[in-house]
Scaffold this active site. Structure first.
Site, short mmCIF file in Angstrom:
data_model
loop_
_atom_site.label_atom_id
_atom_site.label_comp_id
_atom_site.label_asym_id
_atom_site.label_seq_id
_atom_site.Cartn_x
_atom_site.Cartn_y
_atom_site.Cartn_z
N LYS A 24 43.55 48.55 39.71
CA LYS A 24 44.68 47.91 39.04
C LYS A 24 45.97 48.70 39.25
CE LYS A 24 42.44 45.04 35.61
NZ LYS A 24 42.33 44.64 34.20
N LYS A 47 35.23 38.84 45.32
CA LYS A 47 34.79 38.12 44.12
C LYS A 47 35.81 37.04 43.74
CE LYS A 47 33.77 39.04 39.35
NZ LYS A 47 33.91 39.93 38.24
N LYS A 50 40.13 34.96 38.46
CA LYS A 50 41.10 34.06 37.85
C LYS A 50 42.52 34.50 38.14
CE LYS A 50 40.21 36.43 33.54
NZ LYS A 50 39.50 36.47 32.32
#
Ligand code: TRP
Length: 332
Positions: free
Chosen positions: A113, A195, A198
């Site tokens: 992140k 993966k 969203k």
């Protein structure tokens, strides 16, 4: 015998995908009968990346509506919003004083992140796993159903619990990650090595629970595959293997059965079948969501009662923790 306690949470960021559904929420629904189940909407975690306030509020309620639409039953499990229970942030402070800088620096999600949000590497992003440990430890959870990407955080929660218990005497249940066997990992439709997420900036990569039937069918038609036109599960065919996994989740058929069903029928036909099967599987969820999202009073009532019950349970643990670390009680 008392039922074991399971606890999990999802962040109310954007749109949940079929990856969240087949990989997580569907398993929660299956678990709610056999466990004392607690599911939380993790809005405190969501603000570690920038959120538009009105959107966050809307997404929080819509995440609850979606939980219910997927089959979580407020009569069987405890559903609440994380920021409604102040004990989460309170415990998080105490536990952050039991967590080492080095431990948090090793978290792979933090490293990922930080790379993605280089302009906003805030302290909350760094201490996020401590807040997650607090979510889990406050409720004395035995098991934490999570995807592989969250396993490292649950292991840290275990380490923190063990350390606290050692330093101050037995206080927390030491939780186990619970990675359901058929908790399928669904990959991106456009880059099947990644993966499905969203937060992917390419909407073609993800199938959202709340998009239209047409959109879903189109996305499957455009899904990236190899070109040998043979429906077979294999490590060197990530695109087709992912579609087989999805078809299997939607229909309950095994890989073998699917390979046989589409033997010599080609990718075009297979992709349409996967799209149709997913839409059939989701049509109930989609319809229930549309009903529920119109019933704001009902949703708010669930959250109100959820918050009350969660506060009661959480405060029991927090009071114990405050006493053990030596905070003076205001009640003589
Ligand atoms: N960090 C988790 C995620 O992003 C969400 C989460 C927050 C969670 N608190 C939790 C998951 C407690 C399990 C238990 O997916």
């Amino acid at each position: 015998m008392d039922k074991k306690i399971i606890l999990s949470a999802a962040q109310p960021t954007g749109n949940l995908t079929i990856g969240n559904y087949f990989g997580a929420i569907k398993n929660w629904v299956d678990l709610q009968d056999d466990f004392d189940s607690i599911f939380c909407v993790a809005d405190l975690h969501a603000i570690t990346v920038r959120q538009e306030p009105a959107e966050l509020r809307k997404n929080t309620l819509s995440t609850l509506a979606l939980y219910l639409a997927c089959g979580l039953d407020p009569e069987k499990c405890l559903l609440f919003v994380q920021s409604h229970v102040e004990a989460h942030t309170a415990l998080s402070w105490v536990l952050s004083c039991q967590t080492m800088f080095g431990e948090l620096s090793r978290m792979t999600q933090f490293k990922d992140k930080s790379r993605k949000n280089a302009q906003n590497i805030n302290a909350g992003l760094f201490t996020y796993p401590v807040l997650m440990a607090s979510d889990i430890l406050l409720y004395q959870a035995d098991l934490v159903p999570v995807g592989k990407d969250q396993k490292q955080h649950v292991e840290l929660a275990r380490d923190i619990a063990e350390r606290f218990n050692r330093n101050f005497s037995d206080t927390f249940k030491v939780p186990e990650p619970y990675i359901p066997k058929q908790g399928a990992k669904i990959m991106s439709l456009s880059e099947p090595e990644k993966k499905m997420s969203k937060s992917d900036e390419n909407p073609q990569s993800s199938v959202y629970l709340l998009e239209s039937r047409d959109e879903t069918i189109k996305k499957f038609r455009r899904a990236v595959t190899d070109s040998d036109n043979c429906v077979k599960y294999s490590a060197d065919k990530p695109g087709i293997s992912n579609l087989i996994t999805i078809y299997s989740c939607a229909t309950g058929k095994t890989t073998r059965e699917i390979e046989r069903e589409f033997d010599s029928r080609g990718y075009g036909e297979f992709k349409s079948a996967v799209g149709e099967a997913v839409c059939d599987r989701l049509s109930g969820v989609r319809a229930r969501y549309q009903e529920l999202i119109g019933e704001k009073d009902y949703l708010m009532q669930i959250l109100k009662s959820g918050a009350e019950q969660a506060r009661y349970r959480a405060m029991k643990t927090l009071r114990k923790v405050y006493r053990k670390v030596g905070f003076l009680s205001p009640e003589a």
